[in-house]
Structure formats: structure tokens, C-alpha cells
Design a protein around this motif. Structure first.
Motif, PDB file in Angstrom:
ATOM      1  N   ASP A   1      25.746  52.596  49.689  1.00 56.73           N
ATOM      2  CA  ASP A   1      25.429  51.876  50.925  1.00 56.73           C
ATOM      3  C   ASP A   1      24.526  50.673  50.676  1.00 56.73           C
ATOM      4  O   ASP A   1      24.593  49.681  51.402  1.00 56.73           O
ATOM      5  N   LYS A   2      23.687  50.755  49.661  1.00 57.01           N
ATOM      6  CA  LYS A   2      22.784  49.649  49.307  1.00 57.01           C
ATOM      7  C   LYS A   2      23.425  48.708  48.286  1.00 57.01           C
ATOM      8  O   LYS A   2      22.770  47.819  47.762  1.00 57.01           O
ATOM      9  N   LYS A   3      24.703  48.937  48.014  1.00 56.14           N
ATOM     10  CA  LYS A   3      25.508  48.086  47.137  1.00 56.14           C
ATOM     11  C   LYS A   3      25.009  48.031  45.689  1.00 56.14           C
ATOM     12  O   LYS A   3      25.066  46.985  45.037  1.00 56.14           O
ATOM     13  N   SER A   4      24.537  49.157  45.201  1.00 52.68           N
ATOM     14  CA  SER A   4      24.161  49.246  43.787  1.00 52.68           C
ATOM     15  C   SER A   4      25.411  49.081  42.943  1.00 52.68           C
ATOM     16  O   SER A   4      26.456  49.639  43.256  1.00 52.68           O
ATOM     17  N   LYS A   5      25.290  48.323  41.885  1.00 49.69           N
ATOM     18  CA  LYS A   5      26.436  48.096  41.008  1.00 49.69           C
ATOM     19  C   LYS A   5      26.444  49.067  39.829  1.00 49.69           C
ATOM     20  O   LYS A   5      27.487  49.450  39.345  1.00 49.69           O
ATOM     21  N   ARG A   6      25.267  49.449  39.361  1.00 49.42           N
ATOM     22  CA  ARG A   6      25.181  50.369  38.222  1.00 49.42           C
ATOM     23  C   ARG A   6      24.032  51.334  38.475  1.00 49.42           C
ATOM     24  O   ARG A   6      22.897  50.932  38.661  1.00 49.42           O
ATOM     25  N   LEU A   7      24.366  52.605  38.451  1.00 50.01           N
ATOM     26  CA  LEU A   7      23.447  53.670  38.829  1.00 50.01           C
ATOM     27  C   LEU A   7      23.194  54.582  37.637  1.00 50.01           C
ATOM     28  O   LEU A   7      24.118  54.927  36.909  1.00 50.01           O
ATOM     29  N   ALA A   8      21.930  54.953  37.424  1.00 55.47           N
ATOM     30  CA  ALA A   8      21.582  55.900  36.359  1.00 55.47           C
ATOM     31  C   ALA A   8      20.807  57.057  36.980  1.00 55.47           C
ATOM     32  O   ALA A   8      20.018  56.861  37.906  1.00 55.47           O
ATOM     33  N   PHE A   9      21.054  58.256  36.487  1.00 60.29           N
ATOM     34  CA  PHE A   9      20.389  59.462  36.964  1.00 60.29           C
ATOM     35  C   PHE A   9      19.557  60.075  35.851  1.00 60.29           C
ATOM     36  O   PHE A   9      20.008  60.148  34.710  1.00 60.29           O
ATOM     37  N   LEU A  10      18.367  60.533  36.197  1.00 58.19           N
ATOM     38  CA  LEU A  10      17.643  61.443  35.325  1.00 58.19           C
ATOM     39  C   LEU A  10      18.170  62.823  35.692  1.00 58.19           C
ATOM     40  O   LEU A  10      18.047  63.242  36.843  1.00 58.19           O
ATOM     41  N   ILE A  11      18.778  63.505  34.779  1.00 53.31           N
ATOM     42  CA  ILE A  11      19.334  64.830  35.069  1.00 53.31           C
ATOM     43  C   ILE A  11      18.210  65.852  34.965  1.00 53.31           C
ATOM     44  O   ILE A  11      17.587  66.002  33.912  1.00 53.31           O
ATOM     45  N   PRO A  12      17.932  66.555  36.064  1.00 52.80           N
ATOM     46  CA  PRO A  12      16.846  67.539  36.024  1.00 52.80           C
ATOM     47  C   PRO A  12      17.159  68.706  35.107  1.00 52.80           C
ATOM     48  O   PRO A  12      18.310  69.094  34.958  1.00 52.80           O
ATOM     49  N   THR A  13      16.121  69.239  34.503  1.00 58.00           N
ATOM     50  CA  THR A  13      16.253  70.425  33.670  1.00 58.00           C
ATOM     51  C   THR A  13      15.867  71.627  34.505  1.00 58.00           C
ATOM     52  O   THR A  13      14.722  71.739  34.949  1.00 58.00           O
ATOM     53  N   LEU A  14      16.818  72.474  34.753  1.00 59.26           N
ATOM     54  CA  LEU A  14      16.577  73.682  35.566  1.00 59.26           C
ATOM     55  C   LEU A  14      16.975  74.900  34.757  1.00 59.26           C
ATOM     56  O   LEU A  14      17.969  74.882  34.041  1.00 59.26           O
ATOM     57  N   ALA A  15      16.224  75.948  34.901  1.00 60.20           N
ATOM     58  CA  ALA A  15      16.544  77.182  34.189  1.00 60.20           C
ATOM     59  C   ALA A  15      17.924  77.700  34.573  1.00 60.20           C
ATOM     60  O   ALA A  15      18.643  78.236  33.751  1.00 60.20           O
ATOM     61  N   LYS A  16      18.309  77.504  35.828  1.00 60.87           N
ATOM     62  CA  LYS A  16      19.579  78.029  36.326  1.00 60.87           C
ATOM     63  C   LYS A  16      20.735  77.046  36.176  1.00 60.87           C
ATOM     64  O   LYS A  16      21.842  77.333  36.571  1.00 60.87           O
ATOM     65  N   THR A  17      20.483  75.847  35.633  1.00 64.98           N
ATOM     66  CA  THR A  17      21.495  74.804  35.624  1.00 64.98           C
ATOM     67  C   THR A  17      22.049  74.554  34.231  1.00 64.98           C
ATOM     68  O   THR A  17      21.308  74.395  33.292  1.00 64.98           O
ATOM     69  N   ASP A  18      23.345  74.500  34.139  1.00 64.42           N
ATOM     70  CA  ASP A  18      24.022  74.095  32.932  1.00 64.42           C
ATOM     71  C   ASP A  18      24.473  72.653  33.178  1.00 64.42           C
ATOM     72  O   ASP A  18      25.287  72.401  34.052  1.00 64.42           O
ATOM     73  N   ALA A  19      23.907  71.693  32.449  1.00 62.21           N
ATOM     74  CA  ALA A  19      24.189  70.274  32.683  1.00 62.21           C
ATOM     75  C   ALA A  19      25.678  69.951  32.611  1.00 62.21           C
ATOM     76  O   ALA A  19      26.142  69.036  33.254  1.00 62.21           O
ATOM     77  N   ARG A  20      26.442  70.748  31.889  1.00 57.94           N
ATOM     78  CA  ARG A  20      27.882  70.487  31.803  1.00 57.94           C
ATOM     79  C   ARG A  20      28.564  70.719  33.130  1.00 57.94           C
ATOM     80  O   ARG A  20      29.635  70.206  33.377  1.00 57.94           O
ATOM     81  N   ALA A  21      27.949  71.479  34.003  1.00 58.19           N
ATOM     82  CA  ALA A  21      28.569  71.801  35.286  1.00 58.19           C
ATOM     83  C   ALA A  21      28.229  70.793  36.369  1.00 58.19           C
ATOM     84  O   ALA A  21      28.790  70.837  37.449  1.00 58.19           O
ATOM     85  N   VAL A  22      27.312  69.883  36.090  1.00 56.53           N
ATOM     86  CA  VAL A  22      26.870  68.922  37.114  1.00 56.53           C
ATOM     87  C   VAL A  22      27.840  67.786  37.235  1.00 56.53           C
ATOM     88  O   VAL A  22      28.432  67.306  36.386  1.00 56.53           O
TER      89      VAL A  22
END
Length: 124
Positions: A103-124
Motif C-alpha cells: 500500500d505504501k508502494k515499497s519496491k523492495r522489502l526485507a524481513f528480519l525472520i524471528p527466531t522462535l522455539a516453535k518455528t521452523d523457518a522453512r515453513a514460513v
């Protein structure tokens, strides 16, 4: 739409918007706290001023320009209660952040992927 995953100095990443996370009623932590420190505490200040609580799926846009930091916009995404945060919570929060960035017309977006005990980053 193209997605890539890599490890880099996130503050030098070629993006116009960087997404960081915060848990419900908690302070910025981990990589998000390091980004806030590099911005002179601006993210924490705006979070407090706006009463942003970090509810699941909530977002807050912060604009900042600082020498040596490539992104000029930062989206704080709420992950909800830390005890219940899982891969579905991360997906939900990331979707909300993506919508705001679009909505803010970002052209390139980067995420810091949170580290969670219950989260497998491959599933995000």
C-alpha cells in the motif's frame, strides 16, 4: 513476485523497507533491537508514542533516514503473545506487513525472520 533468503548486514541490504518484529507488550529484542539501536532508539520511541502493543497482525510504519542505513522505511509487525507465537503467527504478521508495504508502494522489502522455539523457518 520473487523471494530470496540470505544472511547479510540487514542495514546495508538493498531495500527501501525493512520489517522487524515485536511480541505483544514486550520490548524490541534480538535483531530488531540492534536495528533500533542503529537508528538511535527511534523505533522504540515511536512504538511507545503510538501505543503500539505488538498484537498479532498489527503493523506500524516508521520513516527514518540515517547515513549508512539503506532502508528508509521500517515496518514493525506484531507477533502477538510470545508464548503462543508459532509459524502461523509469523505468516499472519508477515502478510499484514506485506500489505502495508504494498500500500505504501515499497519496491523492495526485507524481513528480519524471528527466531522462535516453535518455528521452523522453512515453513514460513
Amino acid at each position: 513476485m520473487q523471494f530470496t533468503s540470505k544472511t547479510s548486514d540487514i542495514l546495508k541490504e538493498k531495500c527501501d523497507t525493512l520489517v522487524v518484529d515485536v511480541f505483544f507488550k514486550e520490548k524490541l529484542s534480538g535483531e530488531a533491537a540492534l536495528v533500533d539501536k542503529a537508528l538511535g532508539g527511534l523505533l522504540a520511541k515511536v512504538i511507545q508514542e503510538e501505543g503500539f502493543e505488538g498484537k498479532l497482525g498489527s503493523t506500524l510504519l516508521v520513516r527514518a533516514e540515517k547515513a549508512g542505513i539503506t532502508p528508509k522505511r521500517f515496518i514493525v509487525m506484531g507477533l502477538g503473545d510470545k508464548a503462543h507465537a508459532d509459524q502461523e503467527a509469523v505468516r499472519c504478521a508477515a502478510a499484514s506487513a506485506f500489505v502495508l508495504a504494498r500500500d505504501k508502494k515499497s519496491k523492495r522489502l526485507a524481513f528480519l525472520i524471528p527466531t522462535l522455539a516453535k518455528t521452523d523457518a522453512r515453513a514460513v
